[in-house]
Design a protein around this motif. Structure first.
Motif, PDB file in Angstrom:
ATOM      1  N   LEU A 132       0.716  -1.287   0.000  1.00 30.96           N
ATOM      2  CA  LEU A 132       0.088  -0.127  -0.167  1.00 30.96           C
ATOM      3  C   LEU A 132       1.017   1.337  -0.091  1.00 30.96           C
ATOM      4  O   LEU A 132       1.989   1.374   0.778  1.00 30.96           O
ATOM      5  N   LYS A 133       0.406   2.180  -0.757  1.00 32.17           N
ATOM      6  CA  LYS A 133       1.166   3.489  -0.845  1.00 32.17           C
ATOM      7  C   LYS A 133       0.034   4.434  -0.141  1.00 32.17           C
ATOM      8  O   LYS A 133      -0.997   4.912  -0.818  1.00 32.17           O
ATOM      9  N   ASN A 134       0.287   4.941   1.031  1.00 31.06           N
ATOM     10  CA  ASN A 134      -0.881   5.737   1.857  1.00 31.06           C
ATOM     11  C   ASN A 134      -0.450   7.132   2.193  1.00 31.06           C
ATOM     12  O   ASN A 134       0.634   7.382   2.940  1.00 31.06           O
ATOM     13  N   PRO A 135      -1.036   8.122   1.828  1.00 32.94           N
ATOM     14  CA  PRO A 135      -0.850   9.350   2.420  1.00 32.94           C
ATOM     15  C   PRO A 135      -1.473   9.406   3.930  1.00 32.94           C
ATOM     16  O   PRO A 135      -2.592   8.907   3.781  1.00 32.94           O
ATOM     17  N   TYR A 136      -0.656   9.979   4.686  1.00 34.09           N
ATOM     18  CA  TYR A 136      -0.857  10.109   6.041  1.00 34.09           C
ATOM     19  C   TYR A 136      -1.109  11.622   6.515  1.00 34.09           C
ATOM     20  O   TYR A 136      -0.278  12.365   6.179  1.00 34.09           O
ATOM     21  N   GLU A 137      -2.193  11.832   7.224  1.00 34.43           N
ATOM     22  CA  GLU A 137      -2.541  13.233   7.681  1.00 34.43           C
ATOM     23  C   GLU A 137      -2.358  12.775   9.188  1.00 34.43           C
ATOM     24  O   GLU A 137      -3.330  12.075   9.764  1.00 34.43           O
ATOM     25  N   VAL A 138      -1.628  13.528   9.980  1.00 28.04           N
ATOM     26  CA  VAL A 138      -1.143  13.250  11.399  1.00 28.04           C
ATOM     27  C   VAL A 138      -1.439  14.543  12.089  1.00 28.04           C
ATOM     28  O   VAL A 138      -0.776  15.667  11.813  1.00 28.04           O
ATOM     29  N   GLU A 139      -2.319  14.536  13.237  1.00 24.35           N
ATOM     30  CA  GLU A 139      -2.281  15.695  14.262  1.00 24.35           C
ATOM     31  C   GLU A 139      -1.498  15.218  15.491  1.00 24.35           C
ATOM     32  O   GLU A 139      -1.833  13.976  16.041  1.00 24.35           O
ATOM     33  N   LEU A 140      -0.658  16.059  15.836  1.00 22.21           N
ATOM     34  CA  LEU A 140       0.187  15.561  17.185  1.00 22.21           C
ATOM     35  C   LEU A 140       0.060  16.724  18.217  1.00 22.21           C
ATOM     36  O   LEU A 140      -0.037  17.624  18.068  1.00 22.21           O
ATOM     37  N   ILE A 141       0.477  16.239  19.393  1.00 21.93           N
ATOM     38  CA  ILE A 141       0.660  17.318  20.547  1.00 21.93           C
ATOM     39  C   ILE A 141       1.859  17.108  21.227  1.00 21.93           C
ATOM     40  O   ILE A 141       2.416  15.747  21.095  1.00 21.93           O
ATOM     41  N   ARG A 142       2.362  17.889  21.941  1.00 24.63           N
ATOM     42  CA  ARG A 142       3.558  17.667  22.533  1.00 24.63           C
ATOM     43  C   ARG A 142       3.112  17.024  24.026  1.00 24.63           C
ATOM     44  O   ARG A 142       2.344  17.236  24.497  1.00 24.63           O
ATOM     45  N   ASP A 143       4.242  16.045  24.331  1.00 29.17           N
ATOM     46  CA  ASP A 143       4.087  15.280  25.700  1.00 29.17           C
ATOM     47  C   ASP A 143       5.421  15.371  26.202  1.00 29.17           C
ATOM     48  O   ASP A 143       6.381  14.509  26.057  1.00 29.17           O
ATOM     49  N   GLY A 144       5.602  16.336  27.070  1.00 33.94           N
ATOM     50  CA  GLY A 144       6.967  16.622  27.706  1.00 33.94           C
ATOM     51  C   GLY A 144       7.969  16.871  26.652  1.00 33.94           C
ATOM     52  O   GLY A 144       7.747  17.876  25.811  1.00 33.94           O
ATOM     53  N   GLU A 145       8.955  16.243  26.432  1.00 36.02           N
ATOM     54  CA  GLU A 145      10.129  16.405  25.601  1.00 36.02           C
ATOM     55  C   GLU A 145       9.825  15.613  24.408  1.00 36.02           C
ATOM     56  O   GLU A 145      10.608  15.888  23.245  1.00 36.02           O
ATOM     57  N   ARG A 146       8.779  14.792  24.384  1.00 40.32           N
ATOM     58  CA  ARG A 146       8.372  14.147  22.804  1.00 40.32           C
ATOM     59  C   ARG A 146       7.166  14.790  22.201  1.00 40.32           C
ATOM     60  O   ARG A 146       6.382  15.456  23.009  1.00 40.32           O
ATOM     61  N   TRP A 147       6.766  14.292  21.241  1.00 37.15           N
ATOM     62  CA  TRP A 147       5.535  14.399  20.440  1.00 37.15           C
ATOM     63  C   TRP A 147       4.618  13.190  20.370  1.00 37.15           C
ATOM     64  O   TRP A 147       5.504  12.066  20.098  1.00 37.15           O
ATOM     65  N   VAL A 148       3.348  13.115  20.481  1.00 38.70           N
ATOM     66  CA  VAL A 148       2.585  11.927  20.200  1.00 38.70           C
ATOM     67  C   VAL A 148       1.390  12.201  19.361  1.00 38.70           C
ATOM     68  O   VAL A 148       0.892  13.385  19.195  1.00 38.70           O
ATOM     69  N   ILE A 149       0.945  11.256  18.562  1.00 38.92           N
ATOM     70  CA  ILE A 149       0.045  11.341  17.479  1.00 38.92           C
ATOM     71  C   ILE A 149      -1.631  11.291  18.293  1.00 38.92           C
ATOM     72  O   ILE A 149      -1.850  10.662  19.203  1.00 38.92           O
ATOM     73  N   ARG A 150      -2.015  12.593  18.104  1.00 36.00           N
ATOM     74  CA  ARG A 150      -3.412  12.439  18.656  1.00 36.00           C
ATOM     75  C   ARG A 150      -4.640  12.000  17.731  1.00 36.00           C
ATOM     76  O   ARG A 150      -5.498  11.417  18.024  1.00 36.00           O
ATOM     77  N   ARG A 151      -4.298  12.422  16.492  1.00 36.38           N
ATOM     78  CA  ARG A 151      -5.208  11.821  15.244  1.00 36.38           C
ATOM     79  C   ARG A 151      -4.615  11.290  14.267  1.00 36.38           C
ATOM     80  O   ARG A 151      -3.669  12.088  13.837  1.00 36.38           O
ATOM     81  N   LEU A 152      -4.743  10.464  13.772  1.00 35.12           N
ATOM     82  CA  LEU A 152      -4.103   9.741  12.542  1.00 35.12           C
ATOM     83  C   LEU A 152      -5.369   9.326  11.549  1.00 35.12           C
ATOM     84  O   LEU A 152      -5.966   8.561  11.773  1.00 35.12           O
ATOM     85  N   ARG A 153      -5.078   9.891  10.174  1.00 33.90           N
ATOM     86  CA  ARG A 153      -6.198   9.682   9.088  1.00 33.90           C
ATOM     87  C   ARG A 153      -5.155   9.156   7.976  1.00 33.90           C
ATOM     88  O   ARG A 153      -4.355   9.667   7.511  1.00 33.90           O
ATOM     89  N   ILE A 154      -5.406   7.872   7.520  1.00 33.88           N
ATOM     90  CA  ILE A 154      -4.697   7.002   6.518  1.00 33.88           C
ATOM     91  C   ILE A 154      -5.655   6.892   5.319  1.00 33.88           C
ATOM     92  O   ILE A 154      -6.702   6.273   5.306  1.00 33.88           O
ATOM     93  N   ASP A 155      -4.944   7.388   4.060  1.00 33.11           N
ATOM     94  CA  ASP A 155      -5.656   7.498   2.748  1.00 33.11           C
ATOM     95  C   ASP A 155      -5.026   6.257   2.035  1.00 33.11           C
ATOM     96  O   ASP A 155      -3.950   5.947   2.337  1.00 33.11           O
ATOM     97  N   ASN A 156      -5.421   6.073   0.786  1.00 33.87           N
ATOM     98  CA  ASN A 156      -4.437   5.147  -0.009  1.00 33.87           C
ATOM     99  C   ASN A 156      -4.679   5.771  -1.489  1.00 33.87           C
ATOM    100  O   ASN A 156      -5.583   5.886  -2.001  1.00 33.87           O
ATOM    101  N   ALA A 157      -3.401   5.911  -2.120  1.00 33.28           N
ATOM    102  CA  ALA A 157      -3.134   6.395  -3.359  1.00 33.28           C
ATOM    103  C   ALA A 157      -3.038   5.190  -4.480  1.00 33.28           C
ATOM    104  O   ALA A 157      -3.679   5.368  -5.335  1.00 33.28           O
ATOM    105  N   TRP A 158      -2.590   4.175  -3.898  1.00 36.78           N
ATOM    106  CA  TRP A 158      -2.601   2.715  -4.675  1.00 36.78           C
ATOM    107  C   TRP A 158      -2.207   1.621  -4.023  1.00 36.78           C
ATOM    108  O   TRP A 158      -1.748   1.763  -2.722  1.00 36.78           O
TER     109      TRP A 158
END
Length: 169
Positions: A132-158
């Motif tokens: 799969l070749k997938n475009p990802y749209e990701v919303e992240l938030i800061r969690d201390g010194e790192r970042w984490v995914i709050r929302r991940l939307r996965i589409d498919n190009a082919w």
């Protein structure tokens, strides 16, 4: 929403401290997506879970719709980790490669778009596969010194192969 800005960094080039902070943020933001992919590939629960906020959302519906799949949106880190790893561990071998990342940072939130090539092969016989070749749209938030995914939307190009052999329909 795809990140389509004309510049990689928003910090003024003359402000070295701001540039360094932004570069660190960008590295940590991208690392969240790397933890997502490698956590699946290694079936490493702790690594995979570290990619997500406790209240994360994973929406694979746009990709699955391309081959007639109808998965539910997954809500919550524990649900996402348990669902994905239970589905793959001992049953599906995966590899994920992340390319073309684009990032915007706004305080303690960020947007990331990337292309992810995901190879899925049935463990019992690699003749059954889905690439799969997938475009990802990701919303992240800061969690201390790192970042984490709050929302991940996965589409498919082919895709090639048979995704229903891996994911069902």
């Amino acid at each position: 929403m795809y990140v389509i800005g004309e510049h990689a960094l928003s910090a003024p080039a003359a402000d070295a401290d701001a540039v360094i902070r932004e570069l660190r943020d960008r590295a940590e933001i991208l690392d969240a997506l790397y933890r997502f992919g490698l956590g699946q590939d290694l079936k490493d629960k702790a690594l995979f879970a570290s990619a997500f906020a406790a209240d994360a959302e994973l929406d694979f519906r746009p990709a699955a719709a391309k081959w007639g799949g109808r998965p539910p949106v997954m809500f919550g880190r524990d649900t996402i980790v348990t669902t994905i790893l239970t589905m793959f561990t001992g049953q599906v071998d995966t590899t994920h490669q992340v390319t073309n990342p684009r990032i915007t940072v706004d305080g303690d939130t960020a947007q990331l778009t990337a292309l992810v090539e995901a190879q899925h092969l049935l463990t019992a016989g690699h003749a059954a596969f889905a690439l799969l070749k997938n475009p990802y749209e990701v919303e992240l938030i800061r969690d201390g010194e790192r970042w984490v995914i709050r929302r991940l939307r996965i589409d498919n190009a082919w895709y090639t192969g048979d995704p229903t052999a891996i994911f069902g329909s």
